[in-house]
Enzyme design. Structure first.
Site, PDB file in Angstrom:
ATOM      1  N   SER A 109       0.811  -1.211   0.000  1.00  0.00           N
ATOM      2  CA  SER A 109       0.000   0.000   0.000  1.00  0.00           C
ATOM      3  C   SER A 109       0.845   1.261   0.000  1.00  0.00           C
ATOM      4  CB  SER A 109      -0.913   0.000   1.234  1.00  0.00           C
ATOM      5  OG  SER A 109      -0.163  -0.179   2.415  1.00  0.00           O
ATOM      6  N   HIS A 163      -2.505  -3.190  -6.002  1.00  0.00           N
ATOM      7  CA  HIS A 163      -2.984  -2.832  -4.672  1.00  0.00           C
ATOM      8  C   HIS A 163      -4.500  -2.933  -4.564  1.00  0.00           C
ATOM      9  CE1 HIS A 163      -3.558   0.415  -1.364  1.00  0.00           C
ATOM     10  NE2 HIS A 163      -3.499  -0.801  -0.830  1.00  0.00           N
ATOM     11  N   GLU A 220      -5.630  -0.384  -7.350  1.00  0.00           N
ATOM     12  CA  GLU A 220      -4.607   0.532  -7.857  1.00  0.00           C
ATOM     13  C   GLU A 220      -3.538  -0.268  -8.589  1.00  0.00           C
ATOM     14  OE1 GLU A 220      -4.044   4.437  -5.101  1.00  0.00           O
ATOM     15  OE2 GLU A 220      -3.353   2.562  -4.206  1.00  0.00           O
ATOM     16  N   ASN A 246      -3.847   5.945  -0.290  1.00  0.00           N
ATOM     17  CA  ASN A 246      -3.247   6.159   1.025  1.00  0.00           C
ATOM     18  C   ASN A 246      -2.519   7.489   1.140  1.00  0.00           C
ATOM     19  OD1 ASN A 246      -4.128   3.883   2.449  1.00  0.00           O
ATOM     20  ND2 ASN A 246      -2.665   2.605   1.377  1.00  0.00           N
TER      21      ASN A 246
END
Length: 291
Positions: free
Chosen positions: A119, A140, A152, A190
Site C-alpha cells: 500500500s 494494490h 490501484e 493512502n
C-alpha cells in the site's frame, strides 16, 4: 501472456480476499503462507464470505463449490513457481517482501509476472531486486477485497506495457475497476487517506475531541461510512503507522509526521481489531472507545 494460474503469498486478511475474488473469477489459485493455522483460517474465511454471497444471491451454491475447488494451498513458497502471476500480500515490511521475491526467483517461469499488494512501498525499488523489473508492478487491492471495487495499478520505472496490460485484464476479469497510480510514496488512496487518519489521531492527542466525537463528526458531518479512528482500527494501526513513515521519509515533509499517539498505541500492541484493542476496545459485546 494468458494468465490462468495465480499464486498468492500471504493468507491474511488481504491474501484470503485476493484468493477469494480470483477463484470466483475463474482463476486457479495457489495460496501460500508459512503458517498452516493462517491457511486454515483463510480457507474458513473464504468459505464464510462465499456463503454470504450465496445468501445475497450474488453467486449460486454451485459457483461457490466451483470457486472453493479452484483454491489449493501450500506452506512451501517455491510451489508457486509454475504460476503465471504472483500477488505478494505479506506484511507491510520491505525486508520481508524482498526475502519473498528472492526465494521465489530461482523457481519462476521466465514469463511469470511478479506483483506486490503493497500500500505504500516503492515498486521501482522492489522490482530492482528481481531479475525481471519489466515484469513487476504494484497490484494494490482495497480491504475488504470481495467488497471494495478499486484496484490501484502502479508501474515501476521499468514496468513493461505487456505486464501492465496483462494485469489490467485481470482486474477487468475480477469485475473490479483499475486506477493507475505513479510510483510515489503511498500512491493515490493512502496518500490522501492516511494523512486524514493521522490528523484525526492528532485531534484526539491534542484533546480537540474524544474518539466517539471525532468519529461521529466525520460520519455525520462528511457522510463517511466509518469514522477515521474506527477505520484506522479496521486497517490496523501498525499498517497506518508504517504508511505514514513511508510518506514522511519519502516526501521529507513534516506534514506527514506520524502522530506520537499513533506510535504509542502501536508500541503498546494495541493495533485495532486484529488485537482486540486500538482506539476502541473490542473485547466486549460492543466496541468501547479507549479514550
Amino acid at each position: 501472456m494468458a494468465i490462468e494460474r495465480i499464486g498468492v503469498v500471504g493468507a491474511g486478511q488481504m491474501g484470503n480476499g485476493i484468493a477469494h475474488v480470483c477463484a470466483v473469477a475463474g482463476y486457479e489459485v495457489l495460496l501460500n503462507d508459512i503458517s498452516q493455522d493462517a491457511i486454515d483460517k483463510a480457507i474458513s474465511t473464504i468459505e464464510r464470505n462465499l456463503d454470504r454471497q450465496v445468501s445475497r444471491e450474488r453467486i449460486s451454491e454451485a459457483e461457490k463449490a466451483t470457486a472453493m475447488a479452484r483454491i489449493s494451498t501450500t506452506q512451501t513458497l517455491t510451489d508457486l513457481g509454475p504460476t503465471d502471476l504472483i500477488i505478494e500480500a505479506a506484511t507491510e515490511r520491505e525486508t520481508v517482501k524482498q526475502e519473498i521475491f528472492d526465494a521465489l526467483l530461482p523457481h519462476l517461469k521466465p514469463e511469470t509476472i511478479l506483483t506486490s499488494n503493497t500500500s505504500s512501498i516503492s515498486i521501482t525499488r522492489l522490482a530492482s531486486r528481481t531479475d525481471r523489473p519489466e515484469q513487476f508492478m504494484g497490484f494494490h487491492f482495497m480491504n475488504p477485497v470481495p467488497v471494495m471495487q478499486l484496484v490501484e495499478l502502479i508501474r515501476g520505472i521499468a514496468t513493461g506495457k505487456e505486464t501492465f496490460d496483462a494485469c489490467y485484464e485481470v482486474v477487468a476479469r475480477l469485475g473490479k475497476t483499475a486506477a493507475t497510480a505513479e510510483d510515489f510514496p503511498a500512491f493515490i488512496v493512502n496518500r490522501i487517506l492516511m494523512p486524514m487518519i493521522n490528523e484525526a489521531v492528532y485531534a484526539l492527542y491534542e484533546g480537540v475531541g474524544s474518539v466517539s466525537s471525532i468519529d461521529t463528526s466525520l460520519k455525520l458531518g462528511a457522510n463517511h461510512p466509518m469514522g477515521p479512528l474506527e477505520l484506522a482500527d479496521f486497517i490496523g494501526l501498525d499498517t497506518c503507522l508504517a504508511i505514514m513513515n513511508v510518506l514522511h521519509d519519502g516526501l521529507a515533509d513534516t506534514k506527514y509526521r506520524p502522530c506520537p499517539l499513533l506510535t504509542k498505541y502501536v508500541e503498546a500492541g494495541w493495533l485495532g481489531r486484529k488485537t482486540q484493542r486500538g482506539f476502541y476496545d473490542y473485547r466486549g459485546d460492543a466496541p468501547v472507545p479507549t479514550r
